[in-house]
Design a protein around this motif. Structure first.
Motif, mmCIF file in Angstrom:
data_model
loop_
_atom_site.group_PDB
_atom_site.id
_atom_site.type_symbol
_atom_site.label_atom_id
_atom_site.label_comp_id
_atom_site.label_asym_id
_atom_site.label_seq_id
_atom_site.Cartn_x
_atom_site.Cartn_y
_atom_site.Cartn_z
ATOM 1 N N ILE A 37 28.503 40.182 36.639
ATOM 2 C CA ILE A 37 28.941 39.046 37.443
ATOM 3 C C ILE A 37 30.148 39.405 38.286
ATOM 4 O O ILE A 37 30.297 38.917 39.409
ATOM 5 C CB ILE A 37 29.242 37.804 36.565
ATOM 6 N N LEU A 38 31.026 40.267 37.769
ATOM 7 C CA LEU A 38 32.234 40.655 38.515
ATOM 8 C C LEU A 38 32.429 42.160 38.416
ATOM 9 O O LEU A 38 32.313 42.739 37.341
ATOM 10 C CB LEU A 38 33.469 39.934 37.963
ATOM 11 N N ALA A 49 40.359 37.035 42.242
ATOM 12 C CA ALA A 49 38.965 36.688 41.955
ATOM 13 C C ALA A 49 38.610 35.298 42.467
ATOM 14 O O ALA A 49 37.477 35.043 42.876
ATOM 15 C CB ALA A 49 38.708 36.782 40.454
ATOM 16 N N ALA A 50 39.592 34.398 42.457
ATOM 17 C CA ALA A 50 39.370 33.033 42.941
ATOM 18 C C ALA A 50 39.458 32.940 44.461
ATOM 19 O O ALA A 50 39.161 31.888 45.042
ATOM 20 C CB ALA A 50 40.380 32.084 42.310
ATOM 21 N N GLY A 51 39.873 34.012 45.111
ATOM 22 C CA GLY A 51 39.958 34.018 46.570
ATOM 23 C C GLY A 51 41.257 33.480 47.122
ATOM 24 O O GLY A 51 41.356 33.188 48.319
ATOM 25 N N LEU A 52 42.291 33.386 46.275
ATOM 26 C CA LEU A 52 43.577 32.851 46.723
ATOM 27 C C LEU A 52 44.535 33.940 47.188
ATOM 28 O O LEU A 52 45.504 33.652 47.884
ATOM 29 C CB LEU A 52 44.228 32.048 45.595
ATOM 30 N N ILE A 86 36.553 43.859 45.354
ATOM 31 C CA ILE A 86 36.156 43.009 44.229
ATOM 32 C C ILE A 86 34.974 42.171 44.672
ATOM 33 O O ILE A 86 34.989 41.563 45.750
ATOM 34 C CB ILE A 86 37.317 42.125 43.724
ATOM 35 N N ALA A 87 33.916 42.178 43.856
ATOM 36 C CA ALA A 87 32.700 41.439 44.163
ATOM 37 C C ALA A 87 32.328 40.549 42.992
ATOM 38 O O ALA A 87 32.515 40.918 41.831
ATOM 39 C CB ALA A 87 31.557 42.395 44.484
ATOM 40 N N PHE A 141 31.263 40.174 48.079
ATOM 41 C CA PHE A 141 32.706 40.311 48.105
ATOM 42 C C PHE A 141 33.331 38.914 48.106
ATOM 43 O O PHE A 141 32.753 37.963 48.637
ATOM 44 C CB PHE A 141 33.161 41.104 49.331
ATOM 45 N N VAL A 142 34.504 38.800 47.501
ATOM 46 C CA VAL A 142 35.147 37.493 47.354
ATOM 47 C C VAL A 142 35.321 36.821 48.709
ATOM 48 O O VAL A 142 35.838 37.412 49.658
ATOM 49 C CB VAL A 142 36.512 37.644 46.646
ATOM 50 N N GLY A 143 34.861 35.581 48.793
ATOM 51 C CA GLY A 143 34.908 34.827 50.044
ATOM 52 C C GLY A 143 34.211 33.495 49.870
ATOM 53 O O GLY A 143 34.136 32.955 48.755
ATOM 54 N N ILE A 144 33.660 32.968 50.940
ATOM 55 C CA ILE A 144 33.028 31.644 50.900
ATOM 56 C C ILE A 144 31.894 31.578 49.893
ATOM 57 O O ILE A 144 31.766 30.622 49.130
ATOM 58 C CB ILE A 144 32.513 31.258 52.312
ATOM 59 N N GLU A 145 31.042 32.601 49.869
ATOM 60 C CA GLU A 145 29.889 32.579 48.969
ATOM 61 C C GLU A 145 30.303 32.622 47.509
ATOM 62 O O GLU A 145 29.701 31.950 46.663
ATOM 63 C CB GLU A 145 28.951 33.744 49.289
ATOM 64 N N THR A 146 31.329 33.396 47.178
ATOM 65 C CA THR A 146 31.734 33.486 45.767
ATOM 66 C C THR A 146 32.415 32.208 45.307
ATOM 67 O O THR A 146 32.311 31.839 44.131
ATOM 68 C CB THR A 146 32.670 34.693 45.527
ATOM 69 N N LYS A 147 33.095 31.507 46.208
ATOM 70 C CA LYS A 147 33.759 30.269 45.810
ATOM 71 C C LYS A 147 32.755 29.197 45.392
ATOM 72 O O LYS A 147 33.103 28.267 44.657
ATOM 73 C CB LYS A 147 34.641 29.749 46.953
#
Length: 232
Positions: free
Chosen positions: A4-5, A50-53, A61-62, A67-73
């Motif tokens: 998952i990560l 990981a939370a995109g902050l 990091i995926a 990759f962390v961004g709109i889709e992961t949020k």
């Protein structure tokens, strides 16, 4: 193992210090992972990335293959280490806000938890005790049907009875193929629910293993082994 990560050479530098240094991790689906380390070790920085902050200085990091961004949020539910509730809103207002904002939010799940705790949905947040506010925050986060839950110090600063409720809530309100990462320094309180642990210190991962393997290999609890590894 379905992942998952995953992060590779993840580094985060601030002007005054390096919070994470060349971190490489792979975390599987359906796991409950303790992110363990002393205060200031880099736990919150990792959670926020990981939370995109926060944005990494270098490395990748995926989450869920992206990759962390709109889709992961869309698939990550995040509980920060501070109170994020809006004081003037009611409990019902916060539920409606989450329901409107997150497609995976389950009102049924939220209402069930509120009922179990006898929390009045008409109450304004500012009128609730600190412990009750923390329970409401956890209810909101755990009512999402997320694939990854990031919980930053969810049991810090609350009484033992509230800790027990929080841990029971975490265990009983997520889908079995989802993963939970719990950042904490209160290891003995969470060890009972963990399947894996990550030890982090001075911005680096020093151990990543299953709880069972630590007990079998060293003949010690995670808390005992942690104290040995981080002995001053």
């Amino acid at each position: 193992m379905d992942t998952i990560l995953e992060c590779k050479s993840l580094t985060k530098k601030f002007k005054e210090n390096t919070a994470l240094n060349d971190v490489n991790l792979s975390i599987g689906k359906g796991r409950i992972v303790g992110l363990l380390g002393p205060n200031g070790s880099g736990k919150t920085t990792f959670i926020k990335i990981a939370a995109g902050l926060l944005t990494p200085t270098s490395g990748d990091i995926a989450i869920g293959g992206n990759f962390v961004g709109i889709e992961t949020k869309k698939i990550v539910s995040y509980l920060p280490d501070h109170n994020f509730l809006t004081p003037w809103m009611t409990v019902e207002g916060m539920i409606k806000y989450f329901e409107d904002f997150y497609e995976d939010f389950s009102r049924e799940r939220a209402e069930k938890m509120l009922e179990n705790l006898s929390i009045n949905r008409k109450s304004k947040i500012k009128t609730l005790s600190k412990g009750t506010q923390e329970k409401v925050a956890l209810i909101l986060v755990m009512s999402r049907r997320a694939q990854l839950y990031l919980l930053d110090e969810p049991i810090a600063g609350v009484d033992p009875a509230t800790r027990d409720y929080i841990l029971r809530t975490i265990l009983s309100n997520y889908d079995g193929d989802a993963t939970i990462i719990i950042s904490t320094h209160l290891i003995s309180d969470v060890e009972q629910v963990l399947s894996d642990v990550i030890f982090i210190n001075n911005s680096q991962v020093v151990l990543c293993d299953t709880v069972d393997n630590i007990r079998d290999t060293y003949g010690k609890s995670v808390d005992e082994y942690f104290r040995e590894v981080f002995r001053c």
